[in-house]
Motif scaffolding. Structure first.
Motif, short mmCIF file in Angstrom:
data_model
loop_
_atom_site.label_atom_id
_atom_site.label_comp_id
_atom_site.label_asym_id
_atom_site.label_seq_id
_atom_site.Cartn_x
_atom_site.Cartn_y
_atom_site.Cartn_z
N VAL A 82 0.83 -1.21 0.00
CA VAL A 82 0.00 0.00 0.00
C VAL A 82 0.86 1.26 0.00
O VAL A 82 1.91 1.30 0.66
N ARG A 83 0.40 2.28 -0.74
CA ARG A 83 1.08 3.58 -0.73
C ARG A 83 0.42 4.48 0.31
O ARG A 83 -0.80 4.64 0.33
N ALA A 84 1.25 5.10 1.15
CA ALA A 84 0.73 6.02 2.17
C ALA A 84 0.09 7.25 1.49
O ALA A 84 0.47 7.62 0.38
N PRO A 85 -0.88 7.89 2.16
CA PRO A 85 -1.66 8.94 1.51
C PRO A 85 -1.01 10.32 1.40
O PRO A 85 -1.42 11.13 0.58
N TYR A 86 0.00 10.61 2.23
CA TYR A 86 0.54 11.98 2.23
C TYR A 86 1.79 12.05 1.36
O TYR A 86 2.78 11.37 1.63
N ASN A 87 1.70 12.86 0.31
CA ASN A 87 2.78 12.93 -0.68
C ASN A 87 3.85 13.91 -0.24
O ASN A 87 3.58 15.08 0.01
N LEU A 88 5.09 13.41 -0.14
CA LEU A 88 6.21 14.28 0.24
C LEU A 88 7.00 14.74 -0.98
O LEU A 88 7.99 15.45 -0.87
N GLY A 89 6.56 14.30 -2.17
CA GLY A 89 7.26 14.67 -3.40
C GLY A 89 8.34 13.67 -3.76
O GLY A 89 8.83 12.92 -2.91
N ALA A 90 8.69 13.63 -5.05
CA ALA A 90 9.77 12.77 -5.57
C ALA A 90 9.58 11.30 -5.20
O ALA A 90 10.52 10.62 -4.81
N GLY A 91 8.34 10.83 -5.31
CA GLY A 91 8.08 9.40 -5.07
C GLY A 91 8.13 8.98 -3.62
O GLY A 91 8.20 7.79 -3.31
N SER A 92 8.12 9.96 -2.69
CA SER A 92 8.10 9.60 -1.25
C SER A 92 6.74 9.93 -0.65
O SER A 92 6.15 10.98 -0.97
N TYR A 93 6.32 9.07 0.26
CA TYR A 93 5.01 9.23 0.90
C TYR A 93 5.13 8.96 2.39
O TYR A 93 6.07 8.32 2.84
N ALA A 94 4.15 9.49 3.14
CA ALA A 94 4.14 9.29 4.58
C ALA A 94 2.73 8.94 5.04
O ALA A 94 1.74 9.36 4.43
N TRP A 95 2.66 8.17 6.12
CA TRP A 95 1.36 7.85 6.73
C TRP A 95 0.90 9.02 7.60
O TRP A 95 -0.29 9.22 7.83
N TYR A 96 1.88 9.76 8.13
CA TYR A 96 1.56 10.98 8.88
C TYR A 96 2.82 11.82 8.97
O TYR A 96 3.94 11.30 8.84
N ALA A 97 2.62 13.11 9.20
CA ALA A 97 3.75 14.04 9.25
C ALA A 97 4.54 13.84 10.54
O ALA A 97 3.98 13.53 11.60
N ILE A 98 5.85 14.02 10.44
CA ILE A 98 6.72 14.07 11.62
C ILE A 98 7.29 15.48 11.63
O ILE A 98 7.92 15.91 10.66
N ASN A 99 6.99 16.21 12.70
CA ASN A 99 7.41 17.62 12.75
C ASN A 99 8.54 17.81 13.75
O ASN A 99 8.66 17.08 14.71
N PHE A 100 9.33 18.81 13.49
CA PHE A 100 10.45 19.11 14.39
C PHE A 100 10.28 20.55 14.86
O PHE A 100 10.03 21.44 14.06
N ASP A 101 10.41 20.77 16.16
CA ASP A 101 10.51 22.16 16.60
C ASP A 101 11.43 22.25 17.82
O ASP A 101 11.80 21.25 18.42
N ASP A 102 11.79 23.48 18.17
CA ASP A 102 12.78 23.69 19.22
C ASP A 102 12.28 23.25 20.59
O ASP A 102 13.05 22.84 21.45
N VAL A 103 10.96 23.35 20.78
CA VAL A 103 10.40 23.07 22.10
C VAL A 103 10.16 21.57 22.31
O VAL A 103 10.63 20.97 23.26
N ASN A 104 9.43 20.96 21.36
CA ASN A 104 9.02 19.57 21.54
C ASN A 104 9.96 18.56 20.90
O ASN A 104 9.74 17.36 21.01
N GLY A 105 10.98 19.04 20.23
CA GLY A 105 11.83 18.10 19.49
C GLY A 105 11.04 17.51 18.33
O GLY A 105 10.42 18.25 17.57
N LYS A 106 11.01 16.18 18.26
CA LYS A 106 10.32 15.51 17.16
C LYS A 106 8.95 15.05 17.65
O LYS A 106 8.86 14.41 18.68
#
Length: 212
Positions: free
Chosen positions: A49-73
């Motif tokens: 199965v291909r994950a629904p969120y398109n990251l471009g260039a043939g890469s996909y994700a099941w959900y976003a992973i975000n990075f910020d200074d406070v919470n880290g990842k």
């Protein structure tokens, strides 16, 4: 929108084939784990199965992973839950379309796909009988508020000891968690990074064969 997928039909004539669903990791696509298909038992219907969120260039994700200074990842749990629900619907569609053996459904996930495989087994009890979780872990934030006592799922869990993406310490918590729920599971480690060692492949392959 339903999920896109590719299929390897059983190589042997079989009326109600056992079903194996493959869920790739973050930033990959449905071709990635499909390379396993050639080596896996002939009677399986294999769906990658291909994950629904398109990251471009043939890469996909099941959900976003975000990075910020406070919470880290941190993970986008709302997207993760949406993906879970889509995977559950897809499993039902495939079972119906291909008339698979509903008592023999396997869900194999790598990394982010493994995290979702664990979660799906708790949100949708017994929709799949067997989980193969490679290089993933049980995300406690992605579990239902109460866990069904009726779950009969079997778990195969493995991780690389030098995984630089998801620390092996996270994965080591999965066995005590599953043991505590009285669920059948095996956990093993291999001297690799974030990937699947050949010995690991043969190990989960024979685990699948024992359950066919």
């Amino acid at each position: 929108m339903s999920l896109q997928y590719i299929v390897r039909e059983p190589k042997t004539e079989i009326q109600n084939p056992p079903l194996l669903i493959l869920l790739h990791g973050y930033g990959s696509n449905e071709q990635d784990l499909f390379s396993f298909a050639e080596e896996l038992p002939d009677e399986l219907l294999i769906v990658s199965v291909r994950a629904p969120y398109n990251l471009g260039a043939g890469s996909y994700a099941w959900y976003a992973i975000n990075f910020d200074d406070v919470n880290g990842k941190f993970s986008d749990l709302k997207q993760a839950k949406t993906s879970l629900d889509k995977i559950a619907v897809l499993i039902d569609e495939i079972k119906q379309k291909y008339k698979t053996n509903t008592d023999k459904t396997f869900l194999l996930g790598f990394s982010q796909g493994a995290i979702l495989s664990y979660s799906l087994s708790f949100f949708y009890p017994n929709k799949v009988q067997n989980i193969i979780a490679l290089s993933g872990y049980v995300n406690m934030e992605l579990l239902p508020s109460s866990i069904s006592k009726e779950i009969k799922t079997n778990y195969y869990c493995s991780h690389g000891t030098v995984d630089q993406v998801l620390p092996v310490d996270w994965a080591r918590k999965s066995k005590p968690f599953l043991d505590n729920l009285g669920l059948k599971n095996i956990y093993s480690e291999y001297p690799v990074g974030h990937g699947v060692a050949p010995q690991n492949f043969y190990s989960f392959k024979s685990w699948i064969e024992e359950r066919l």
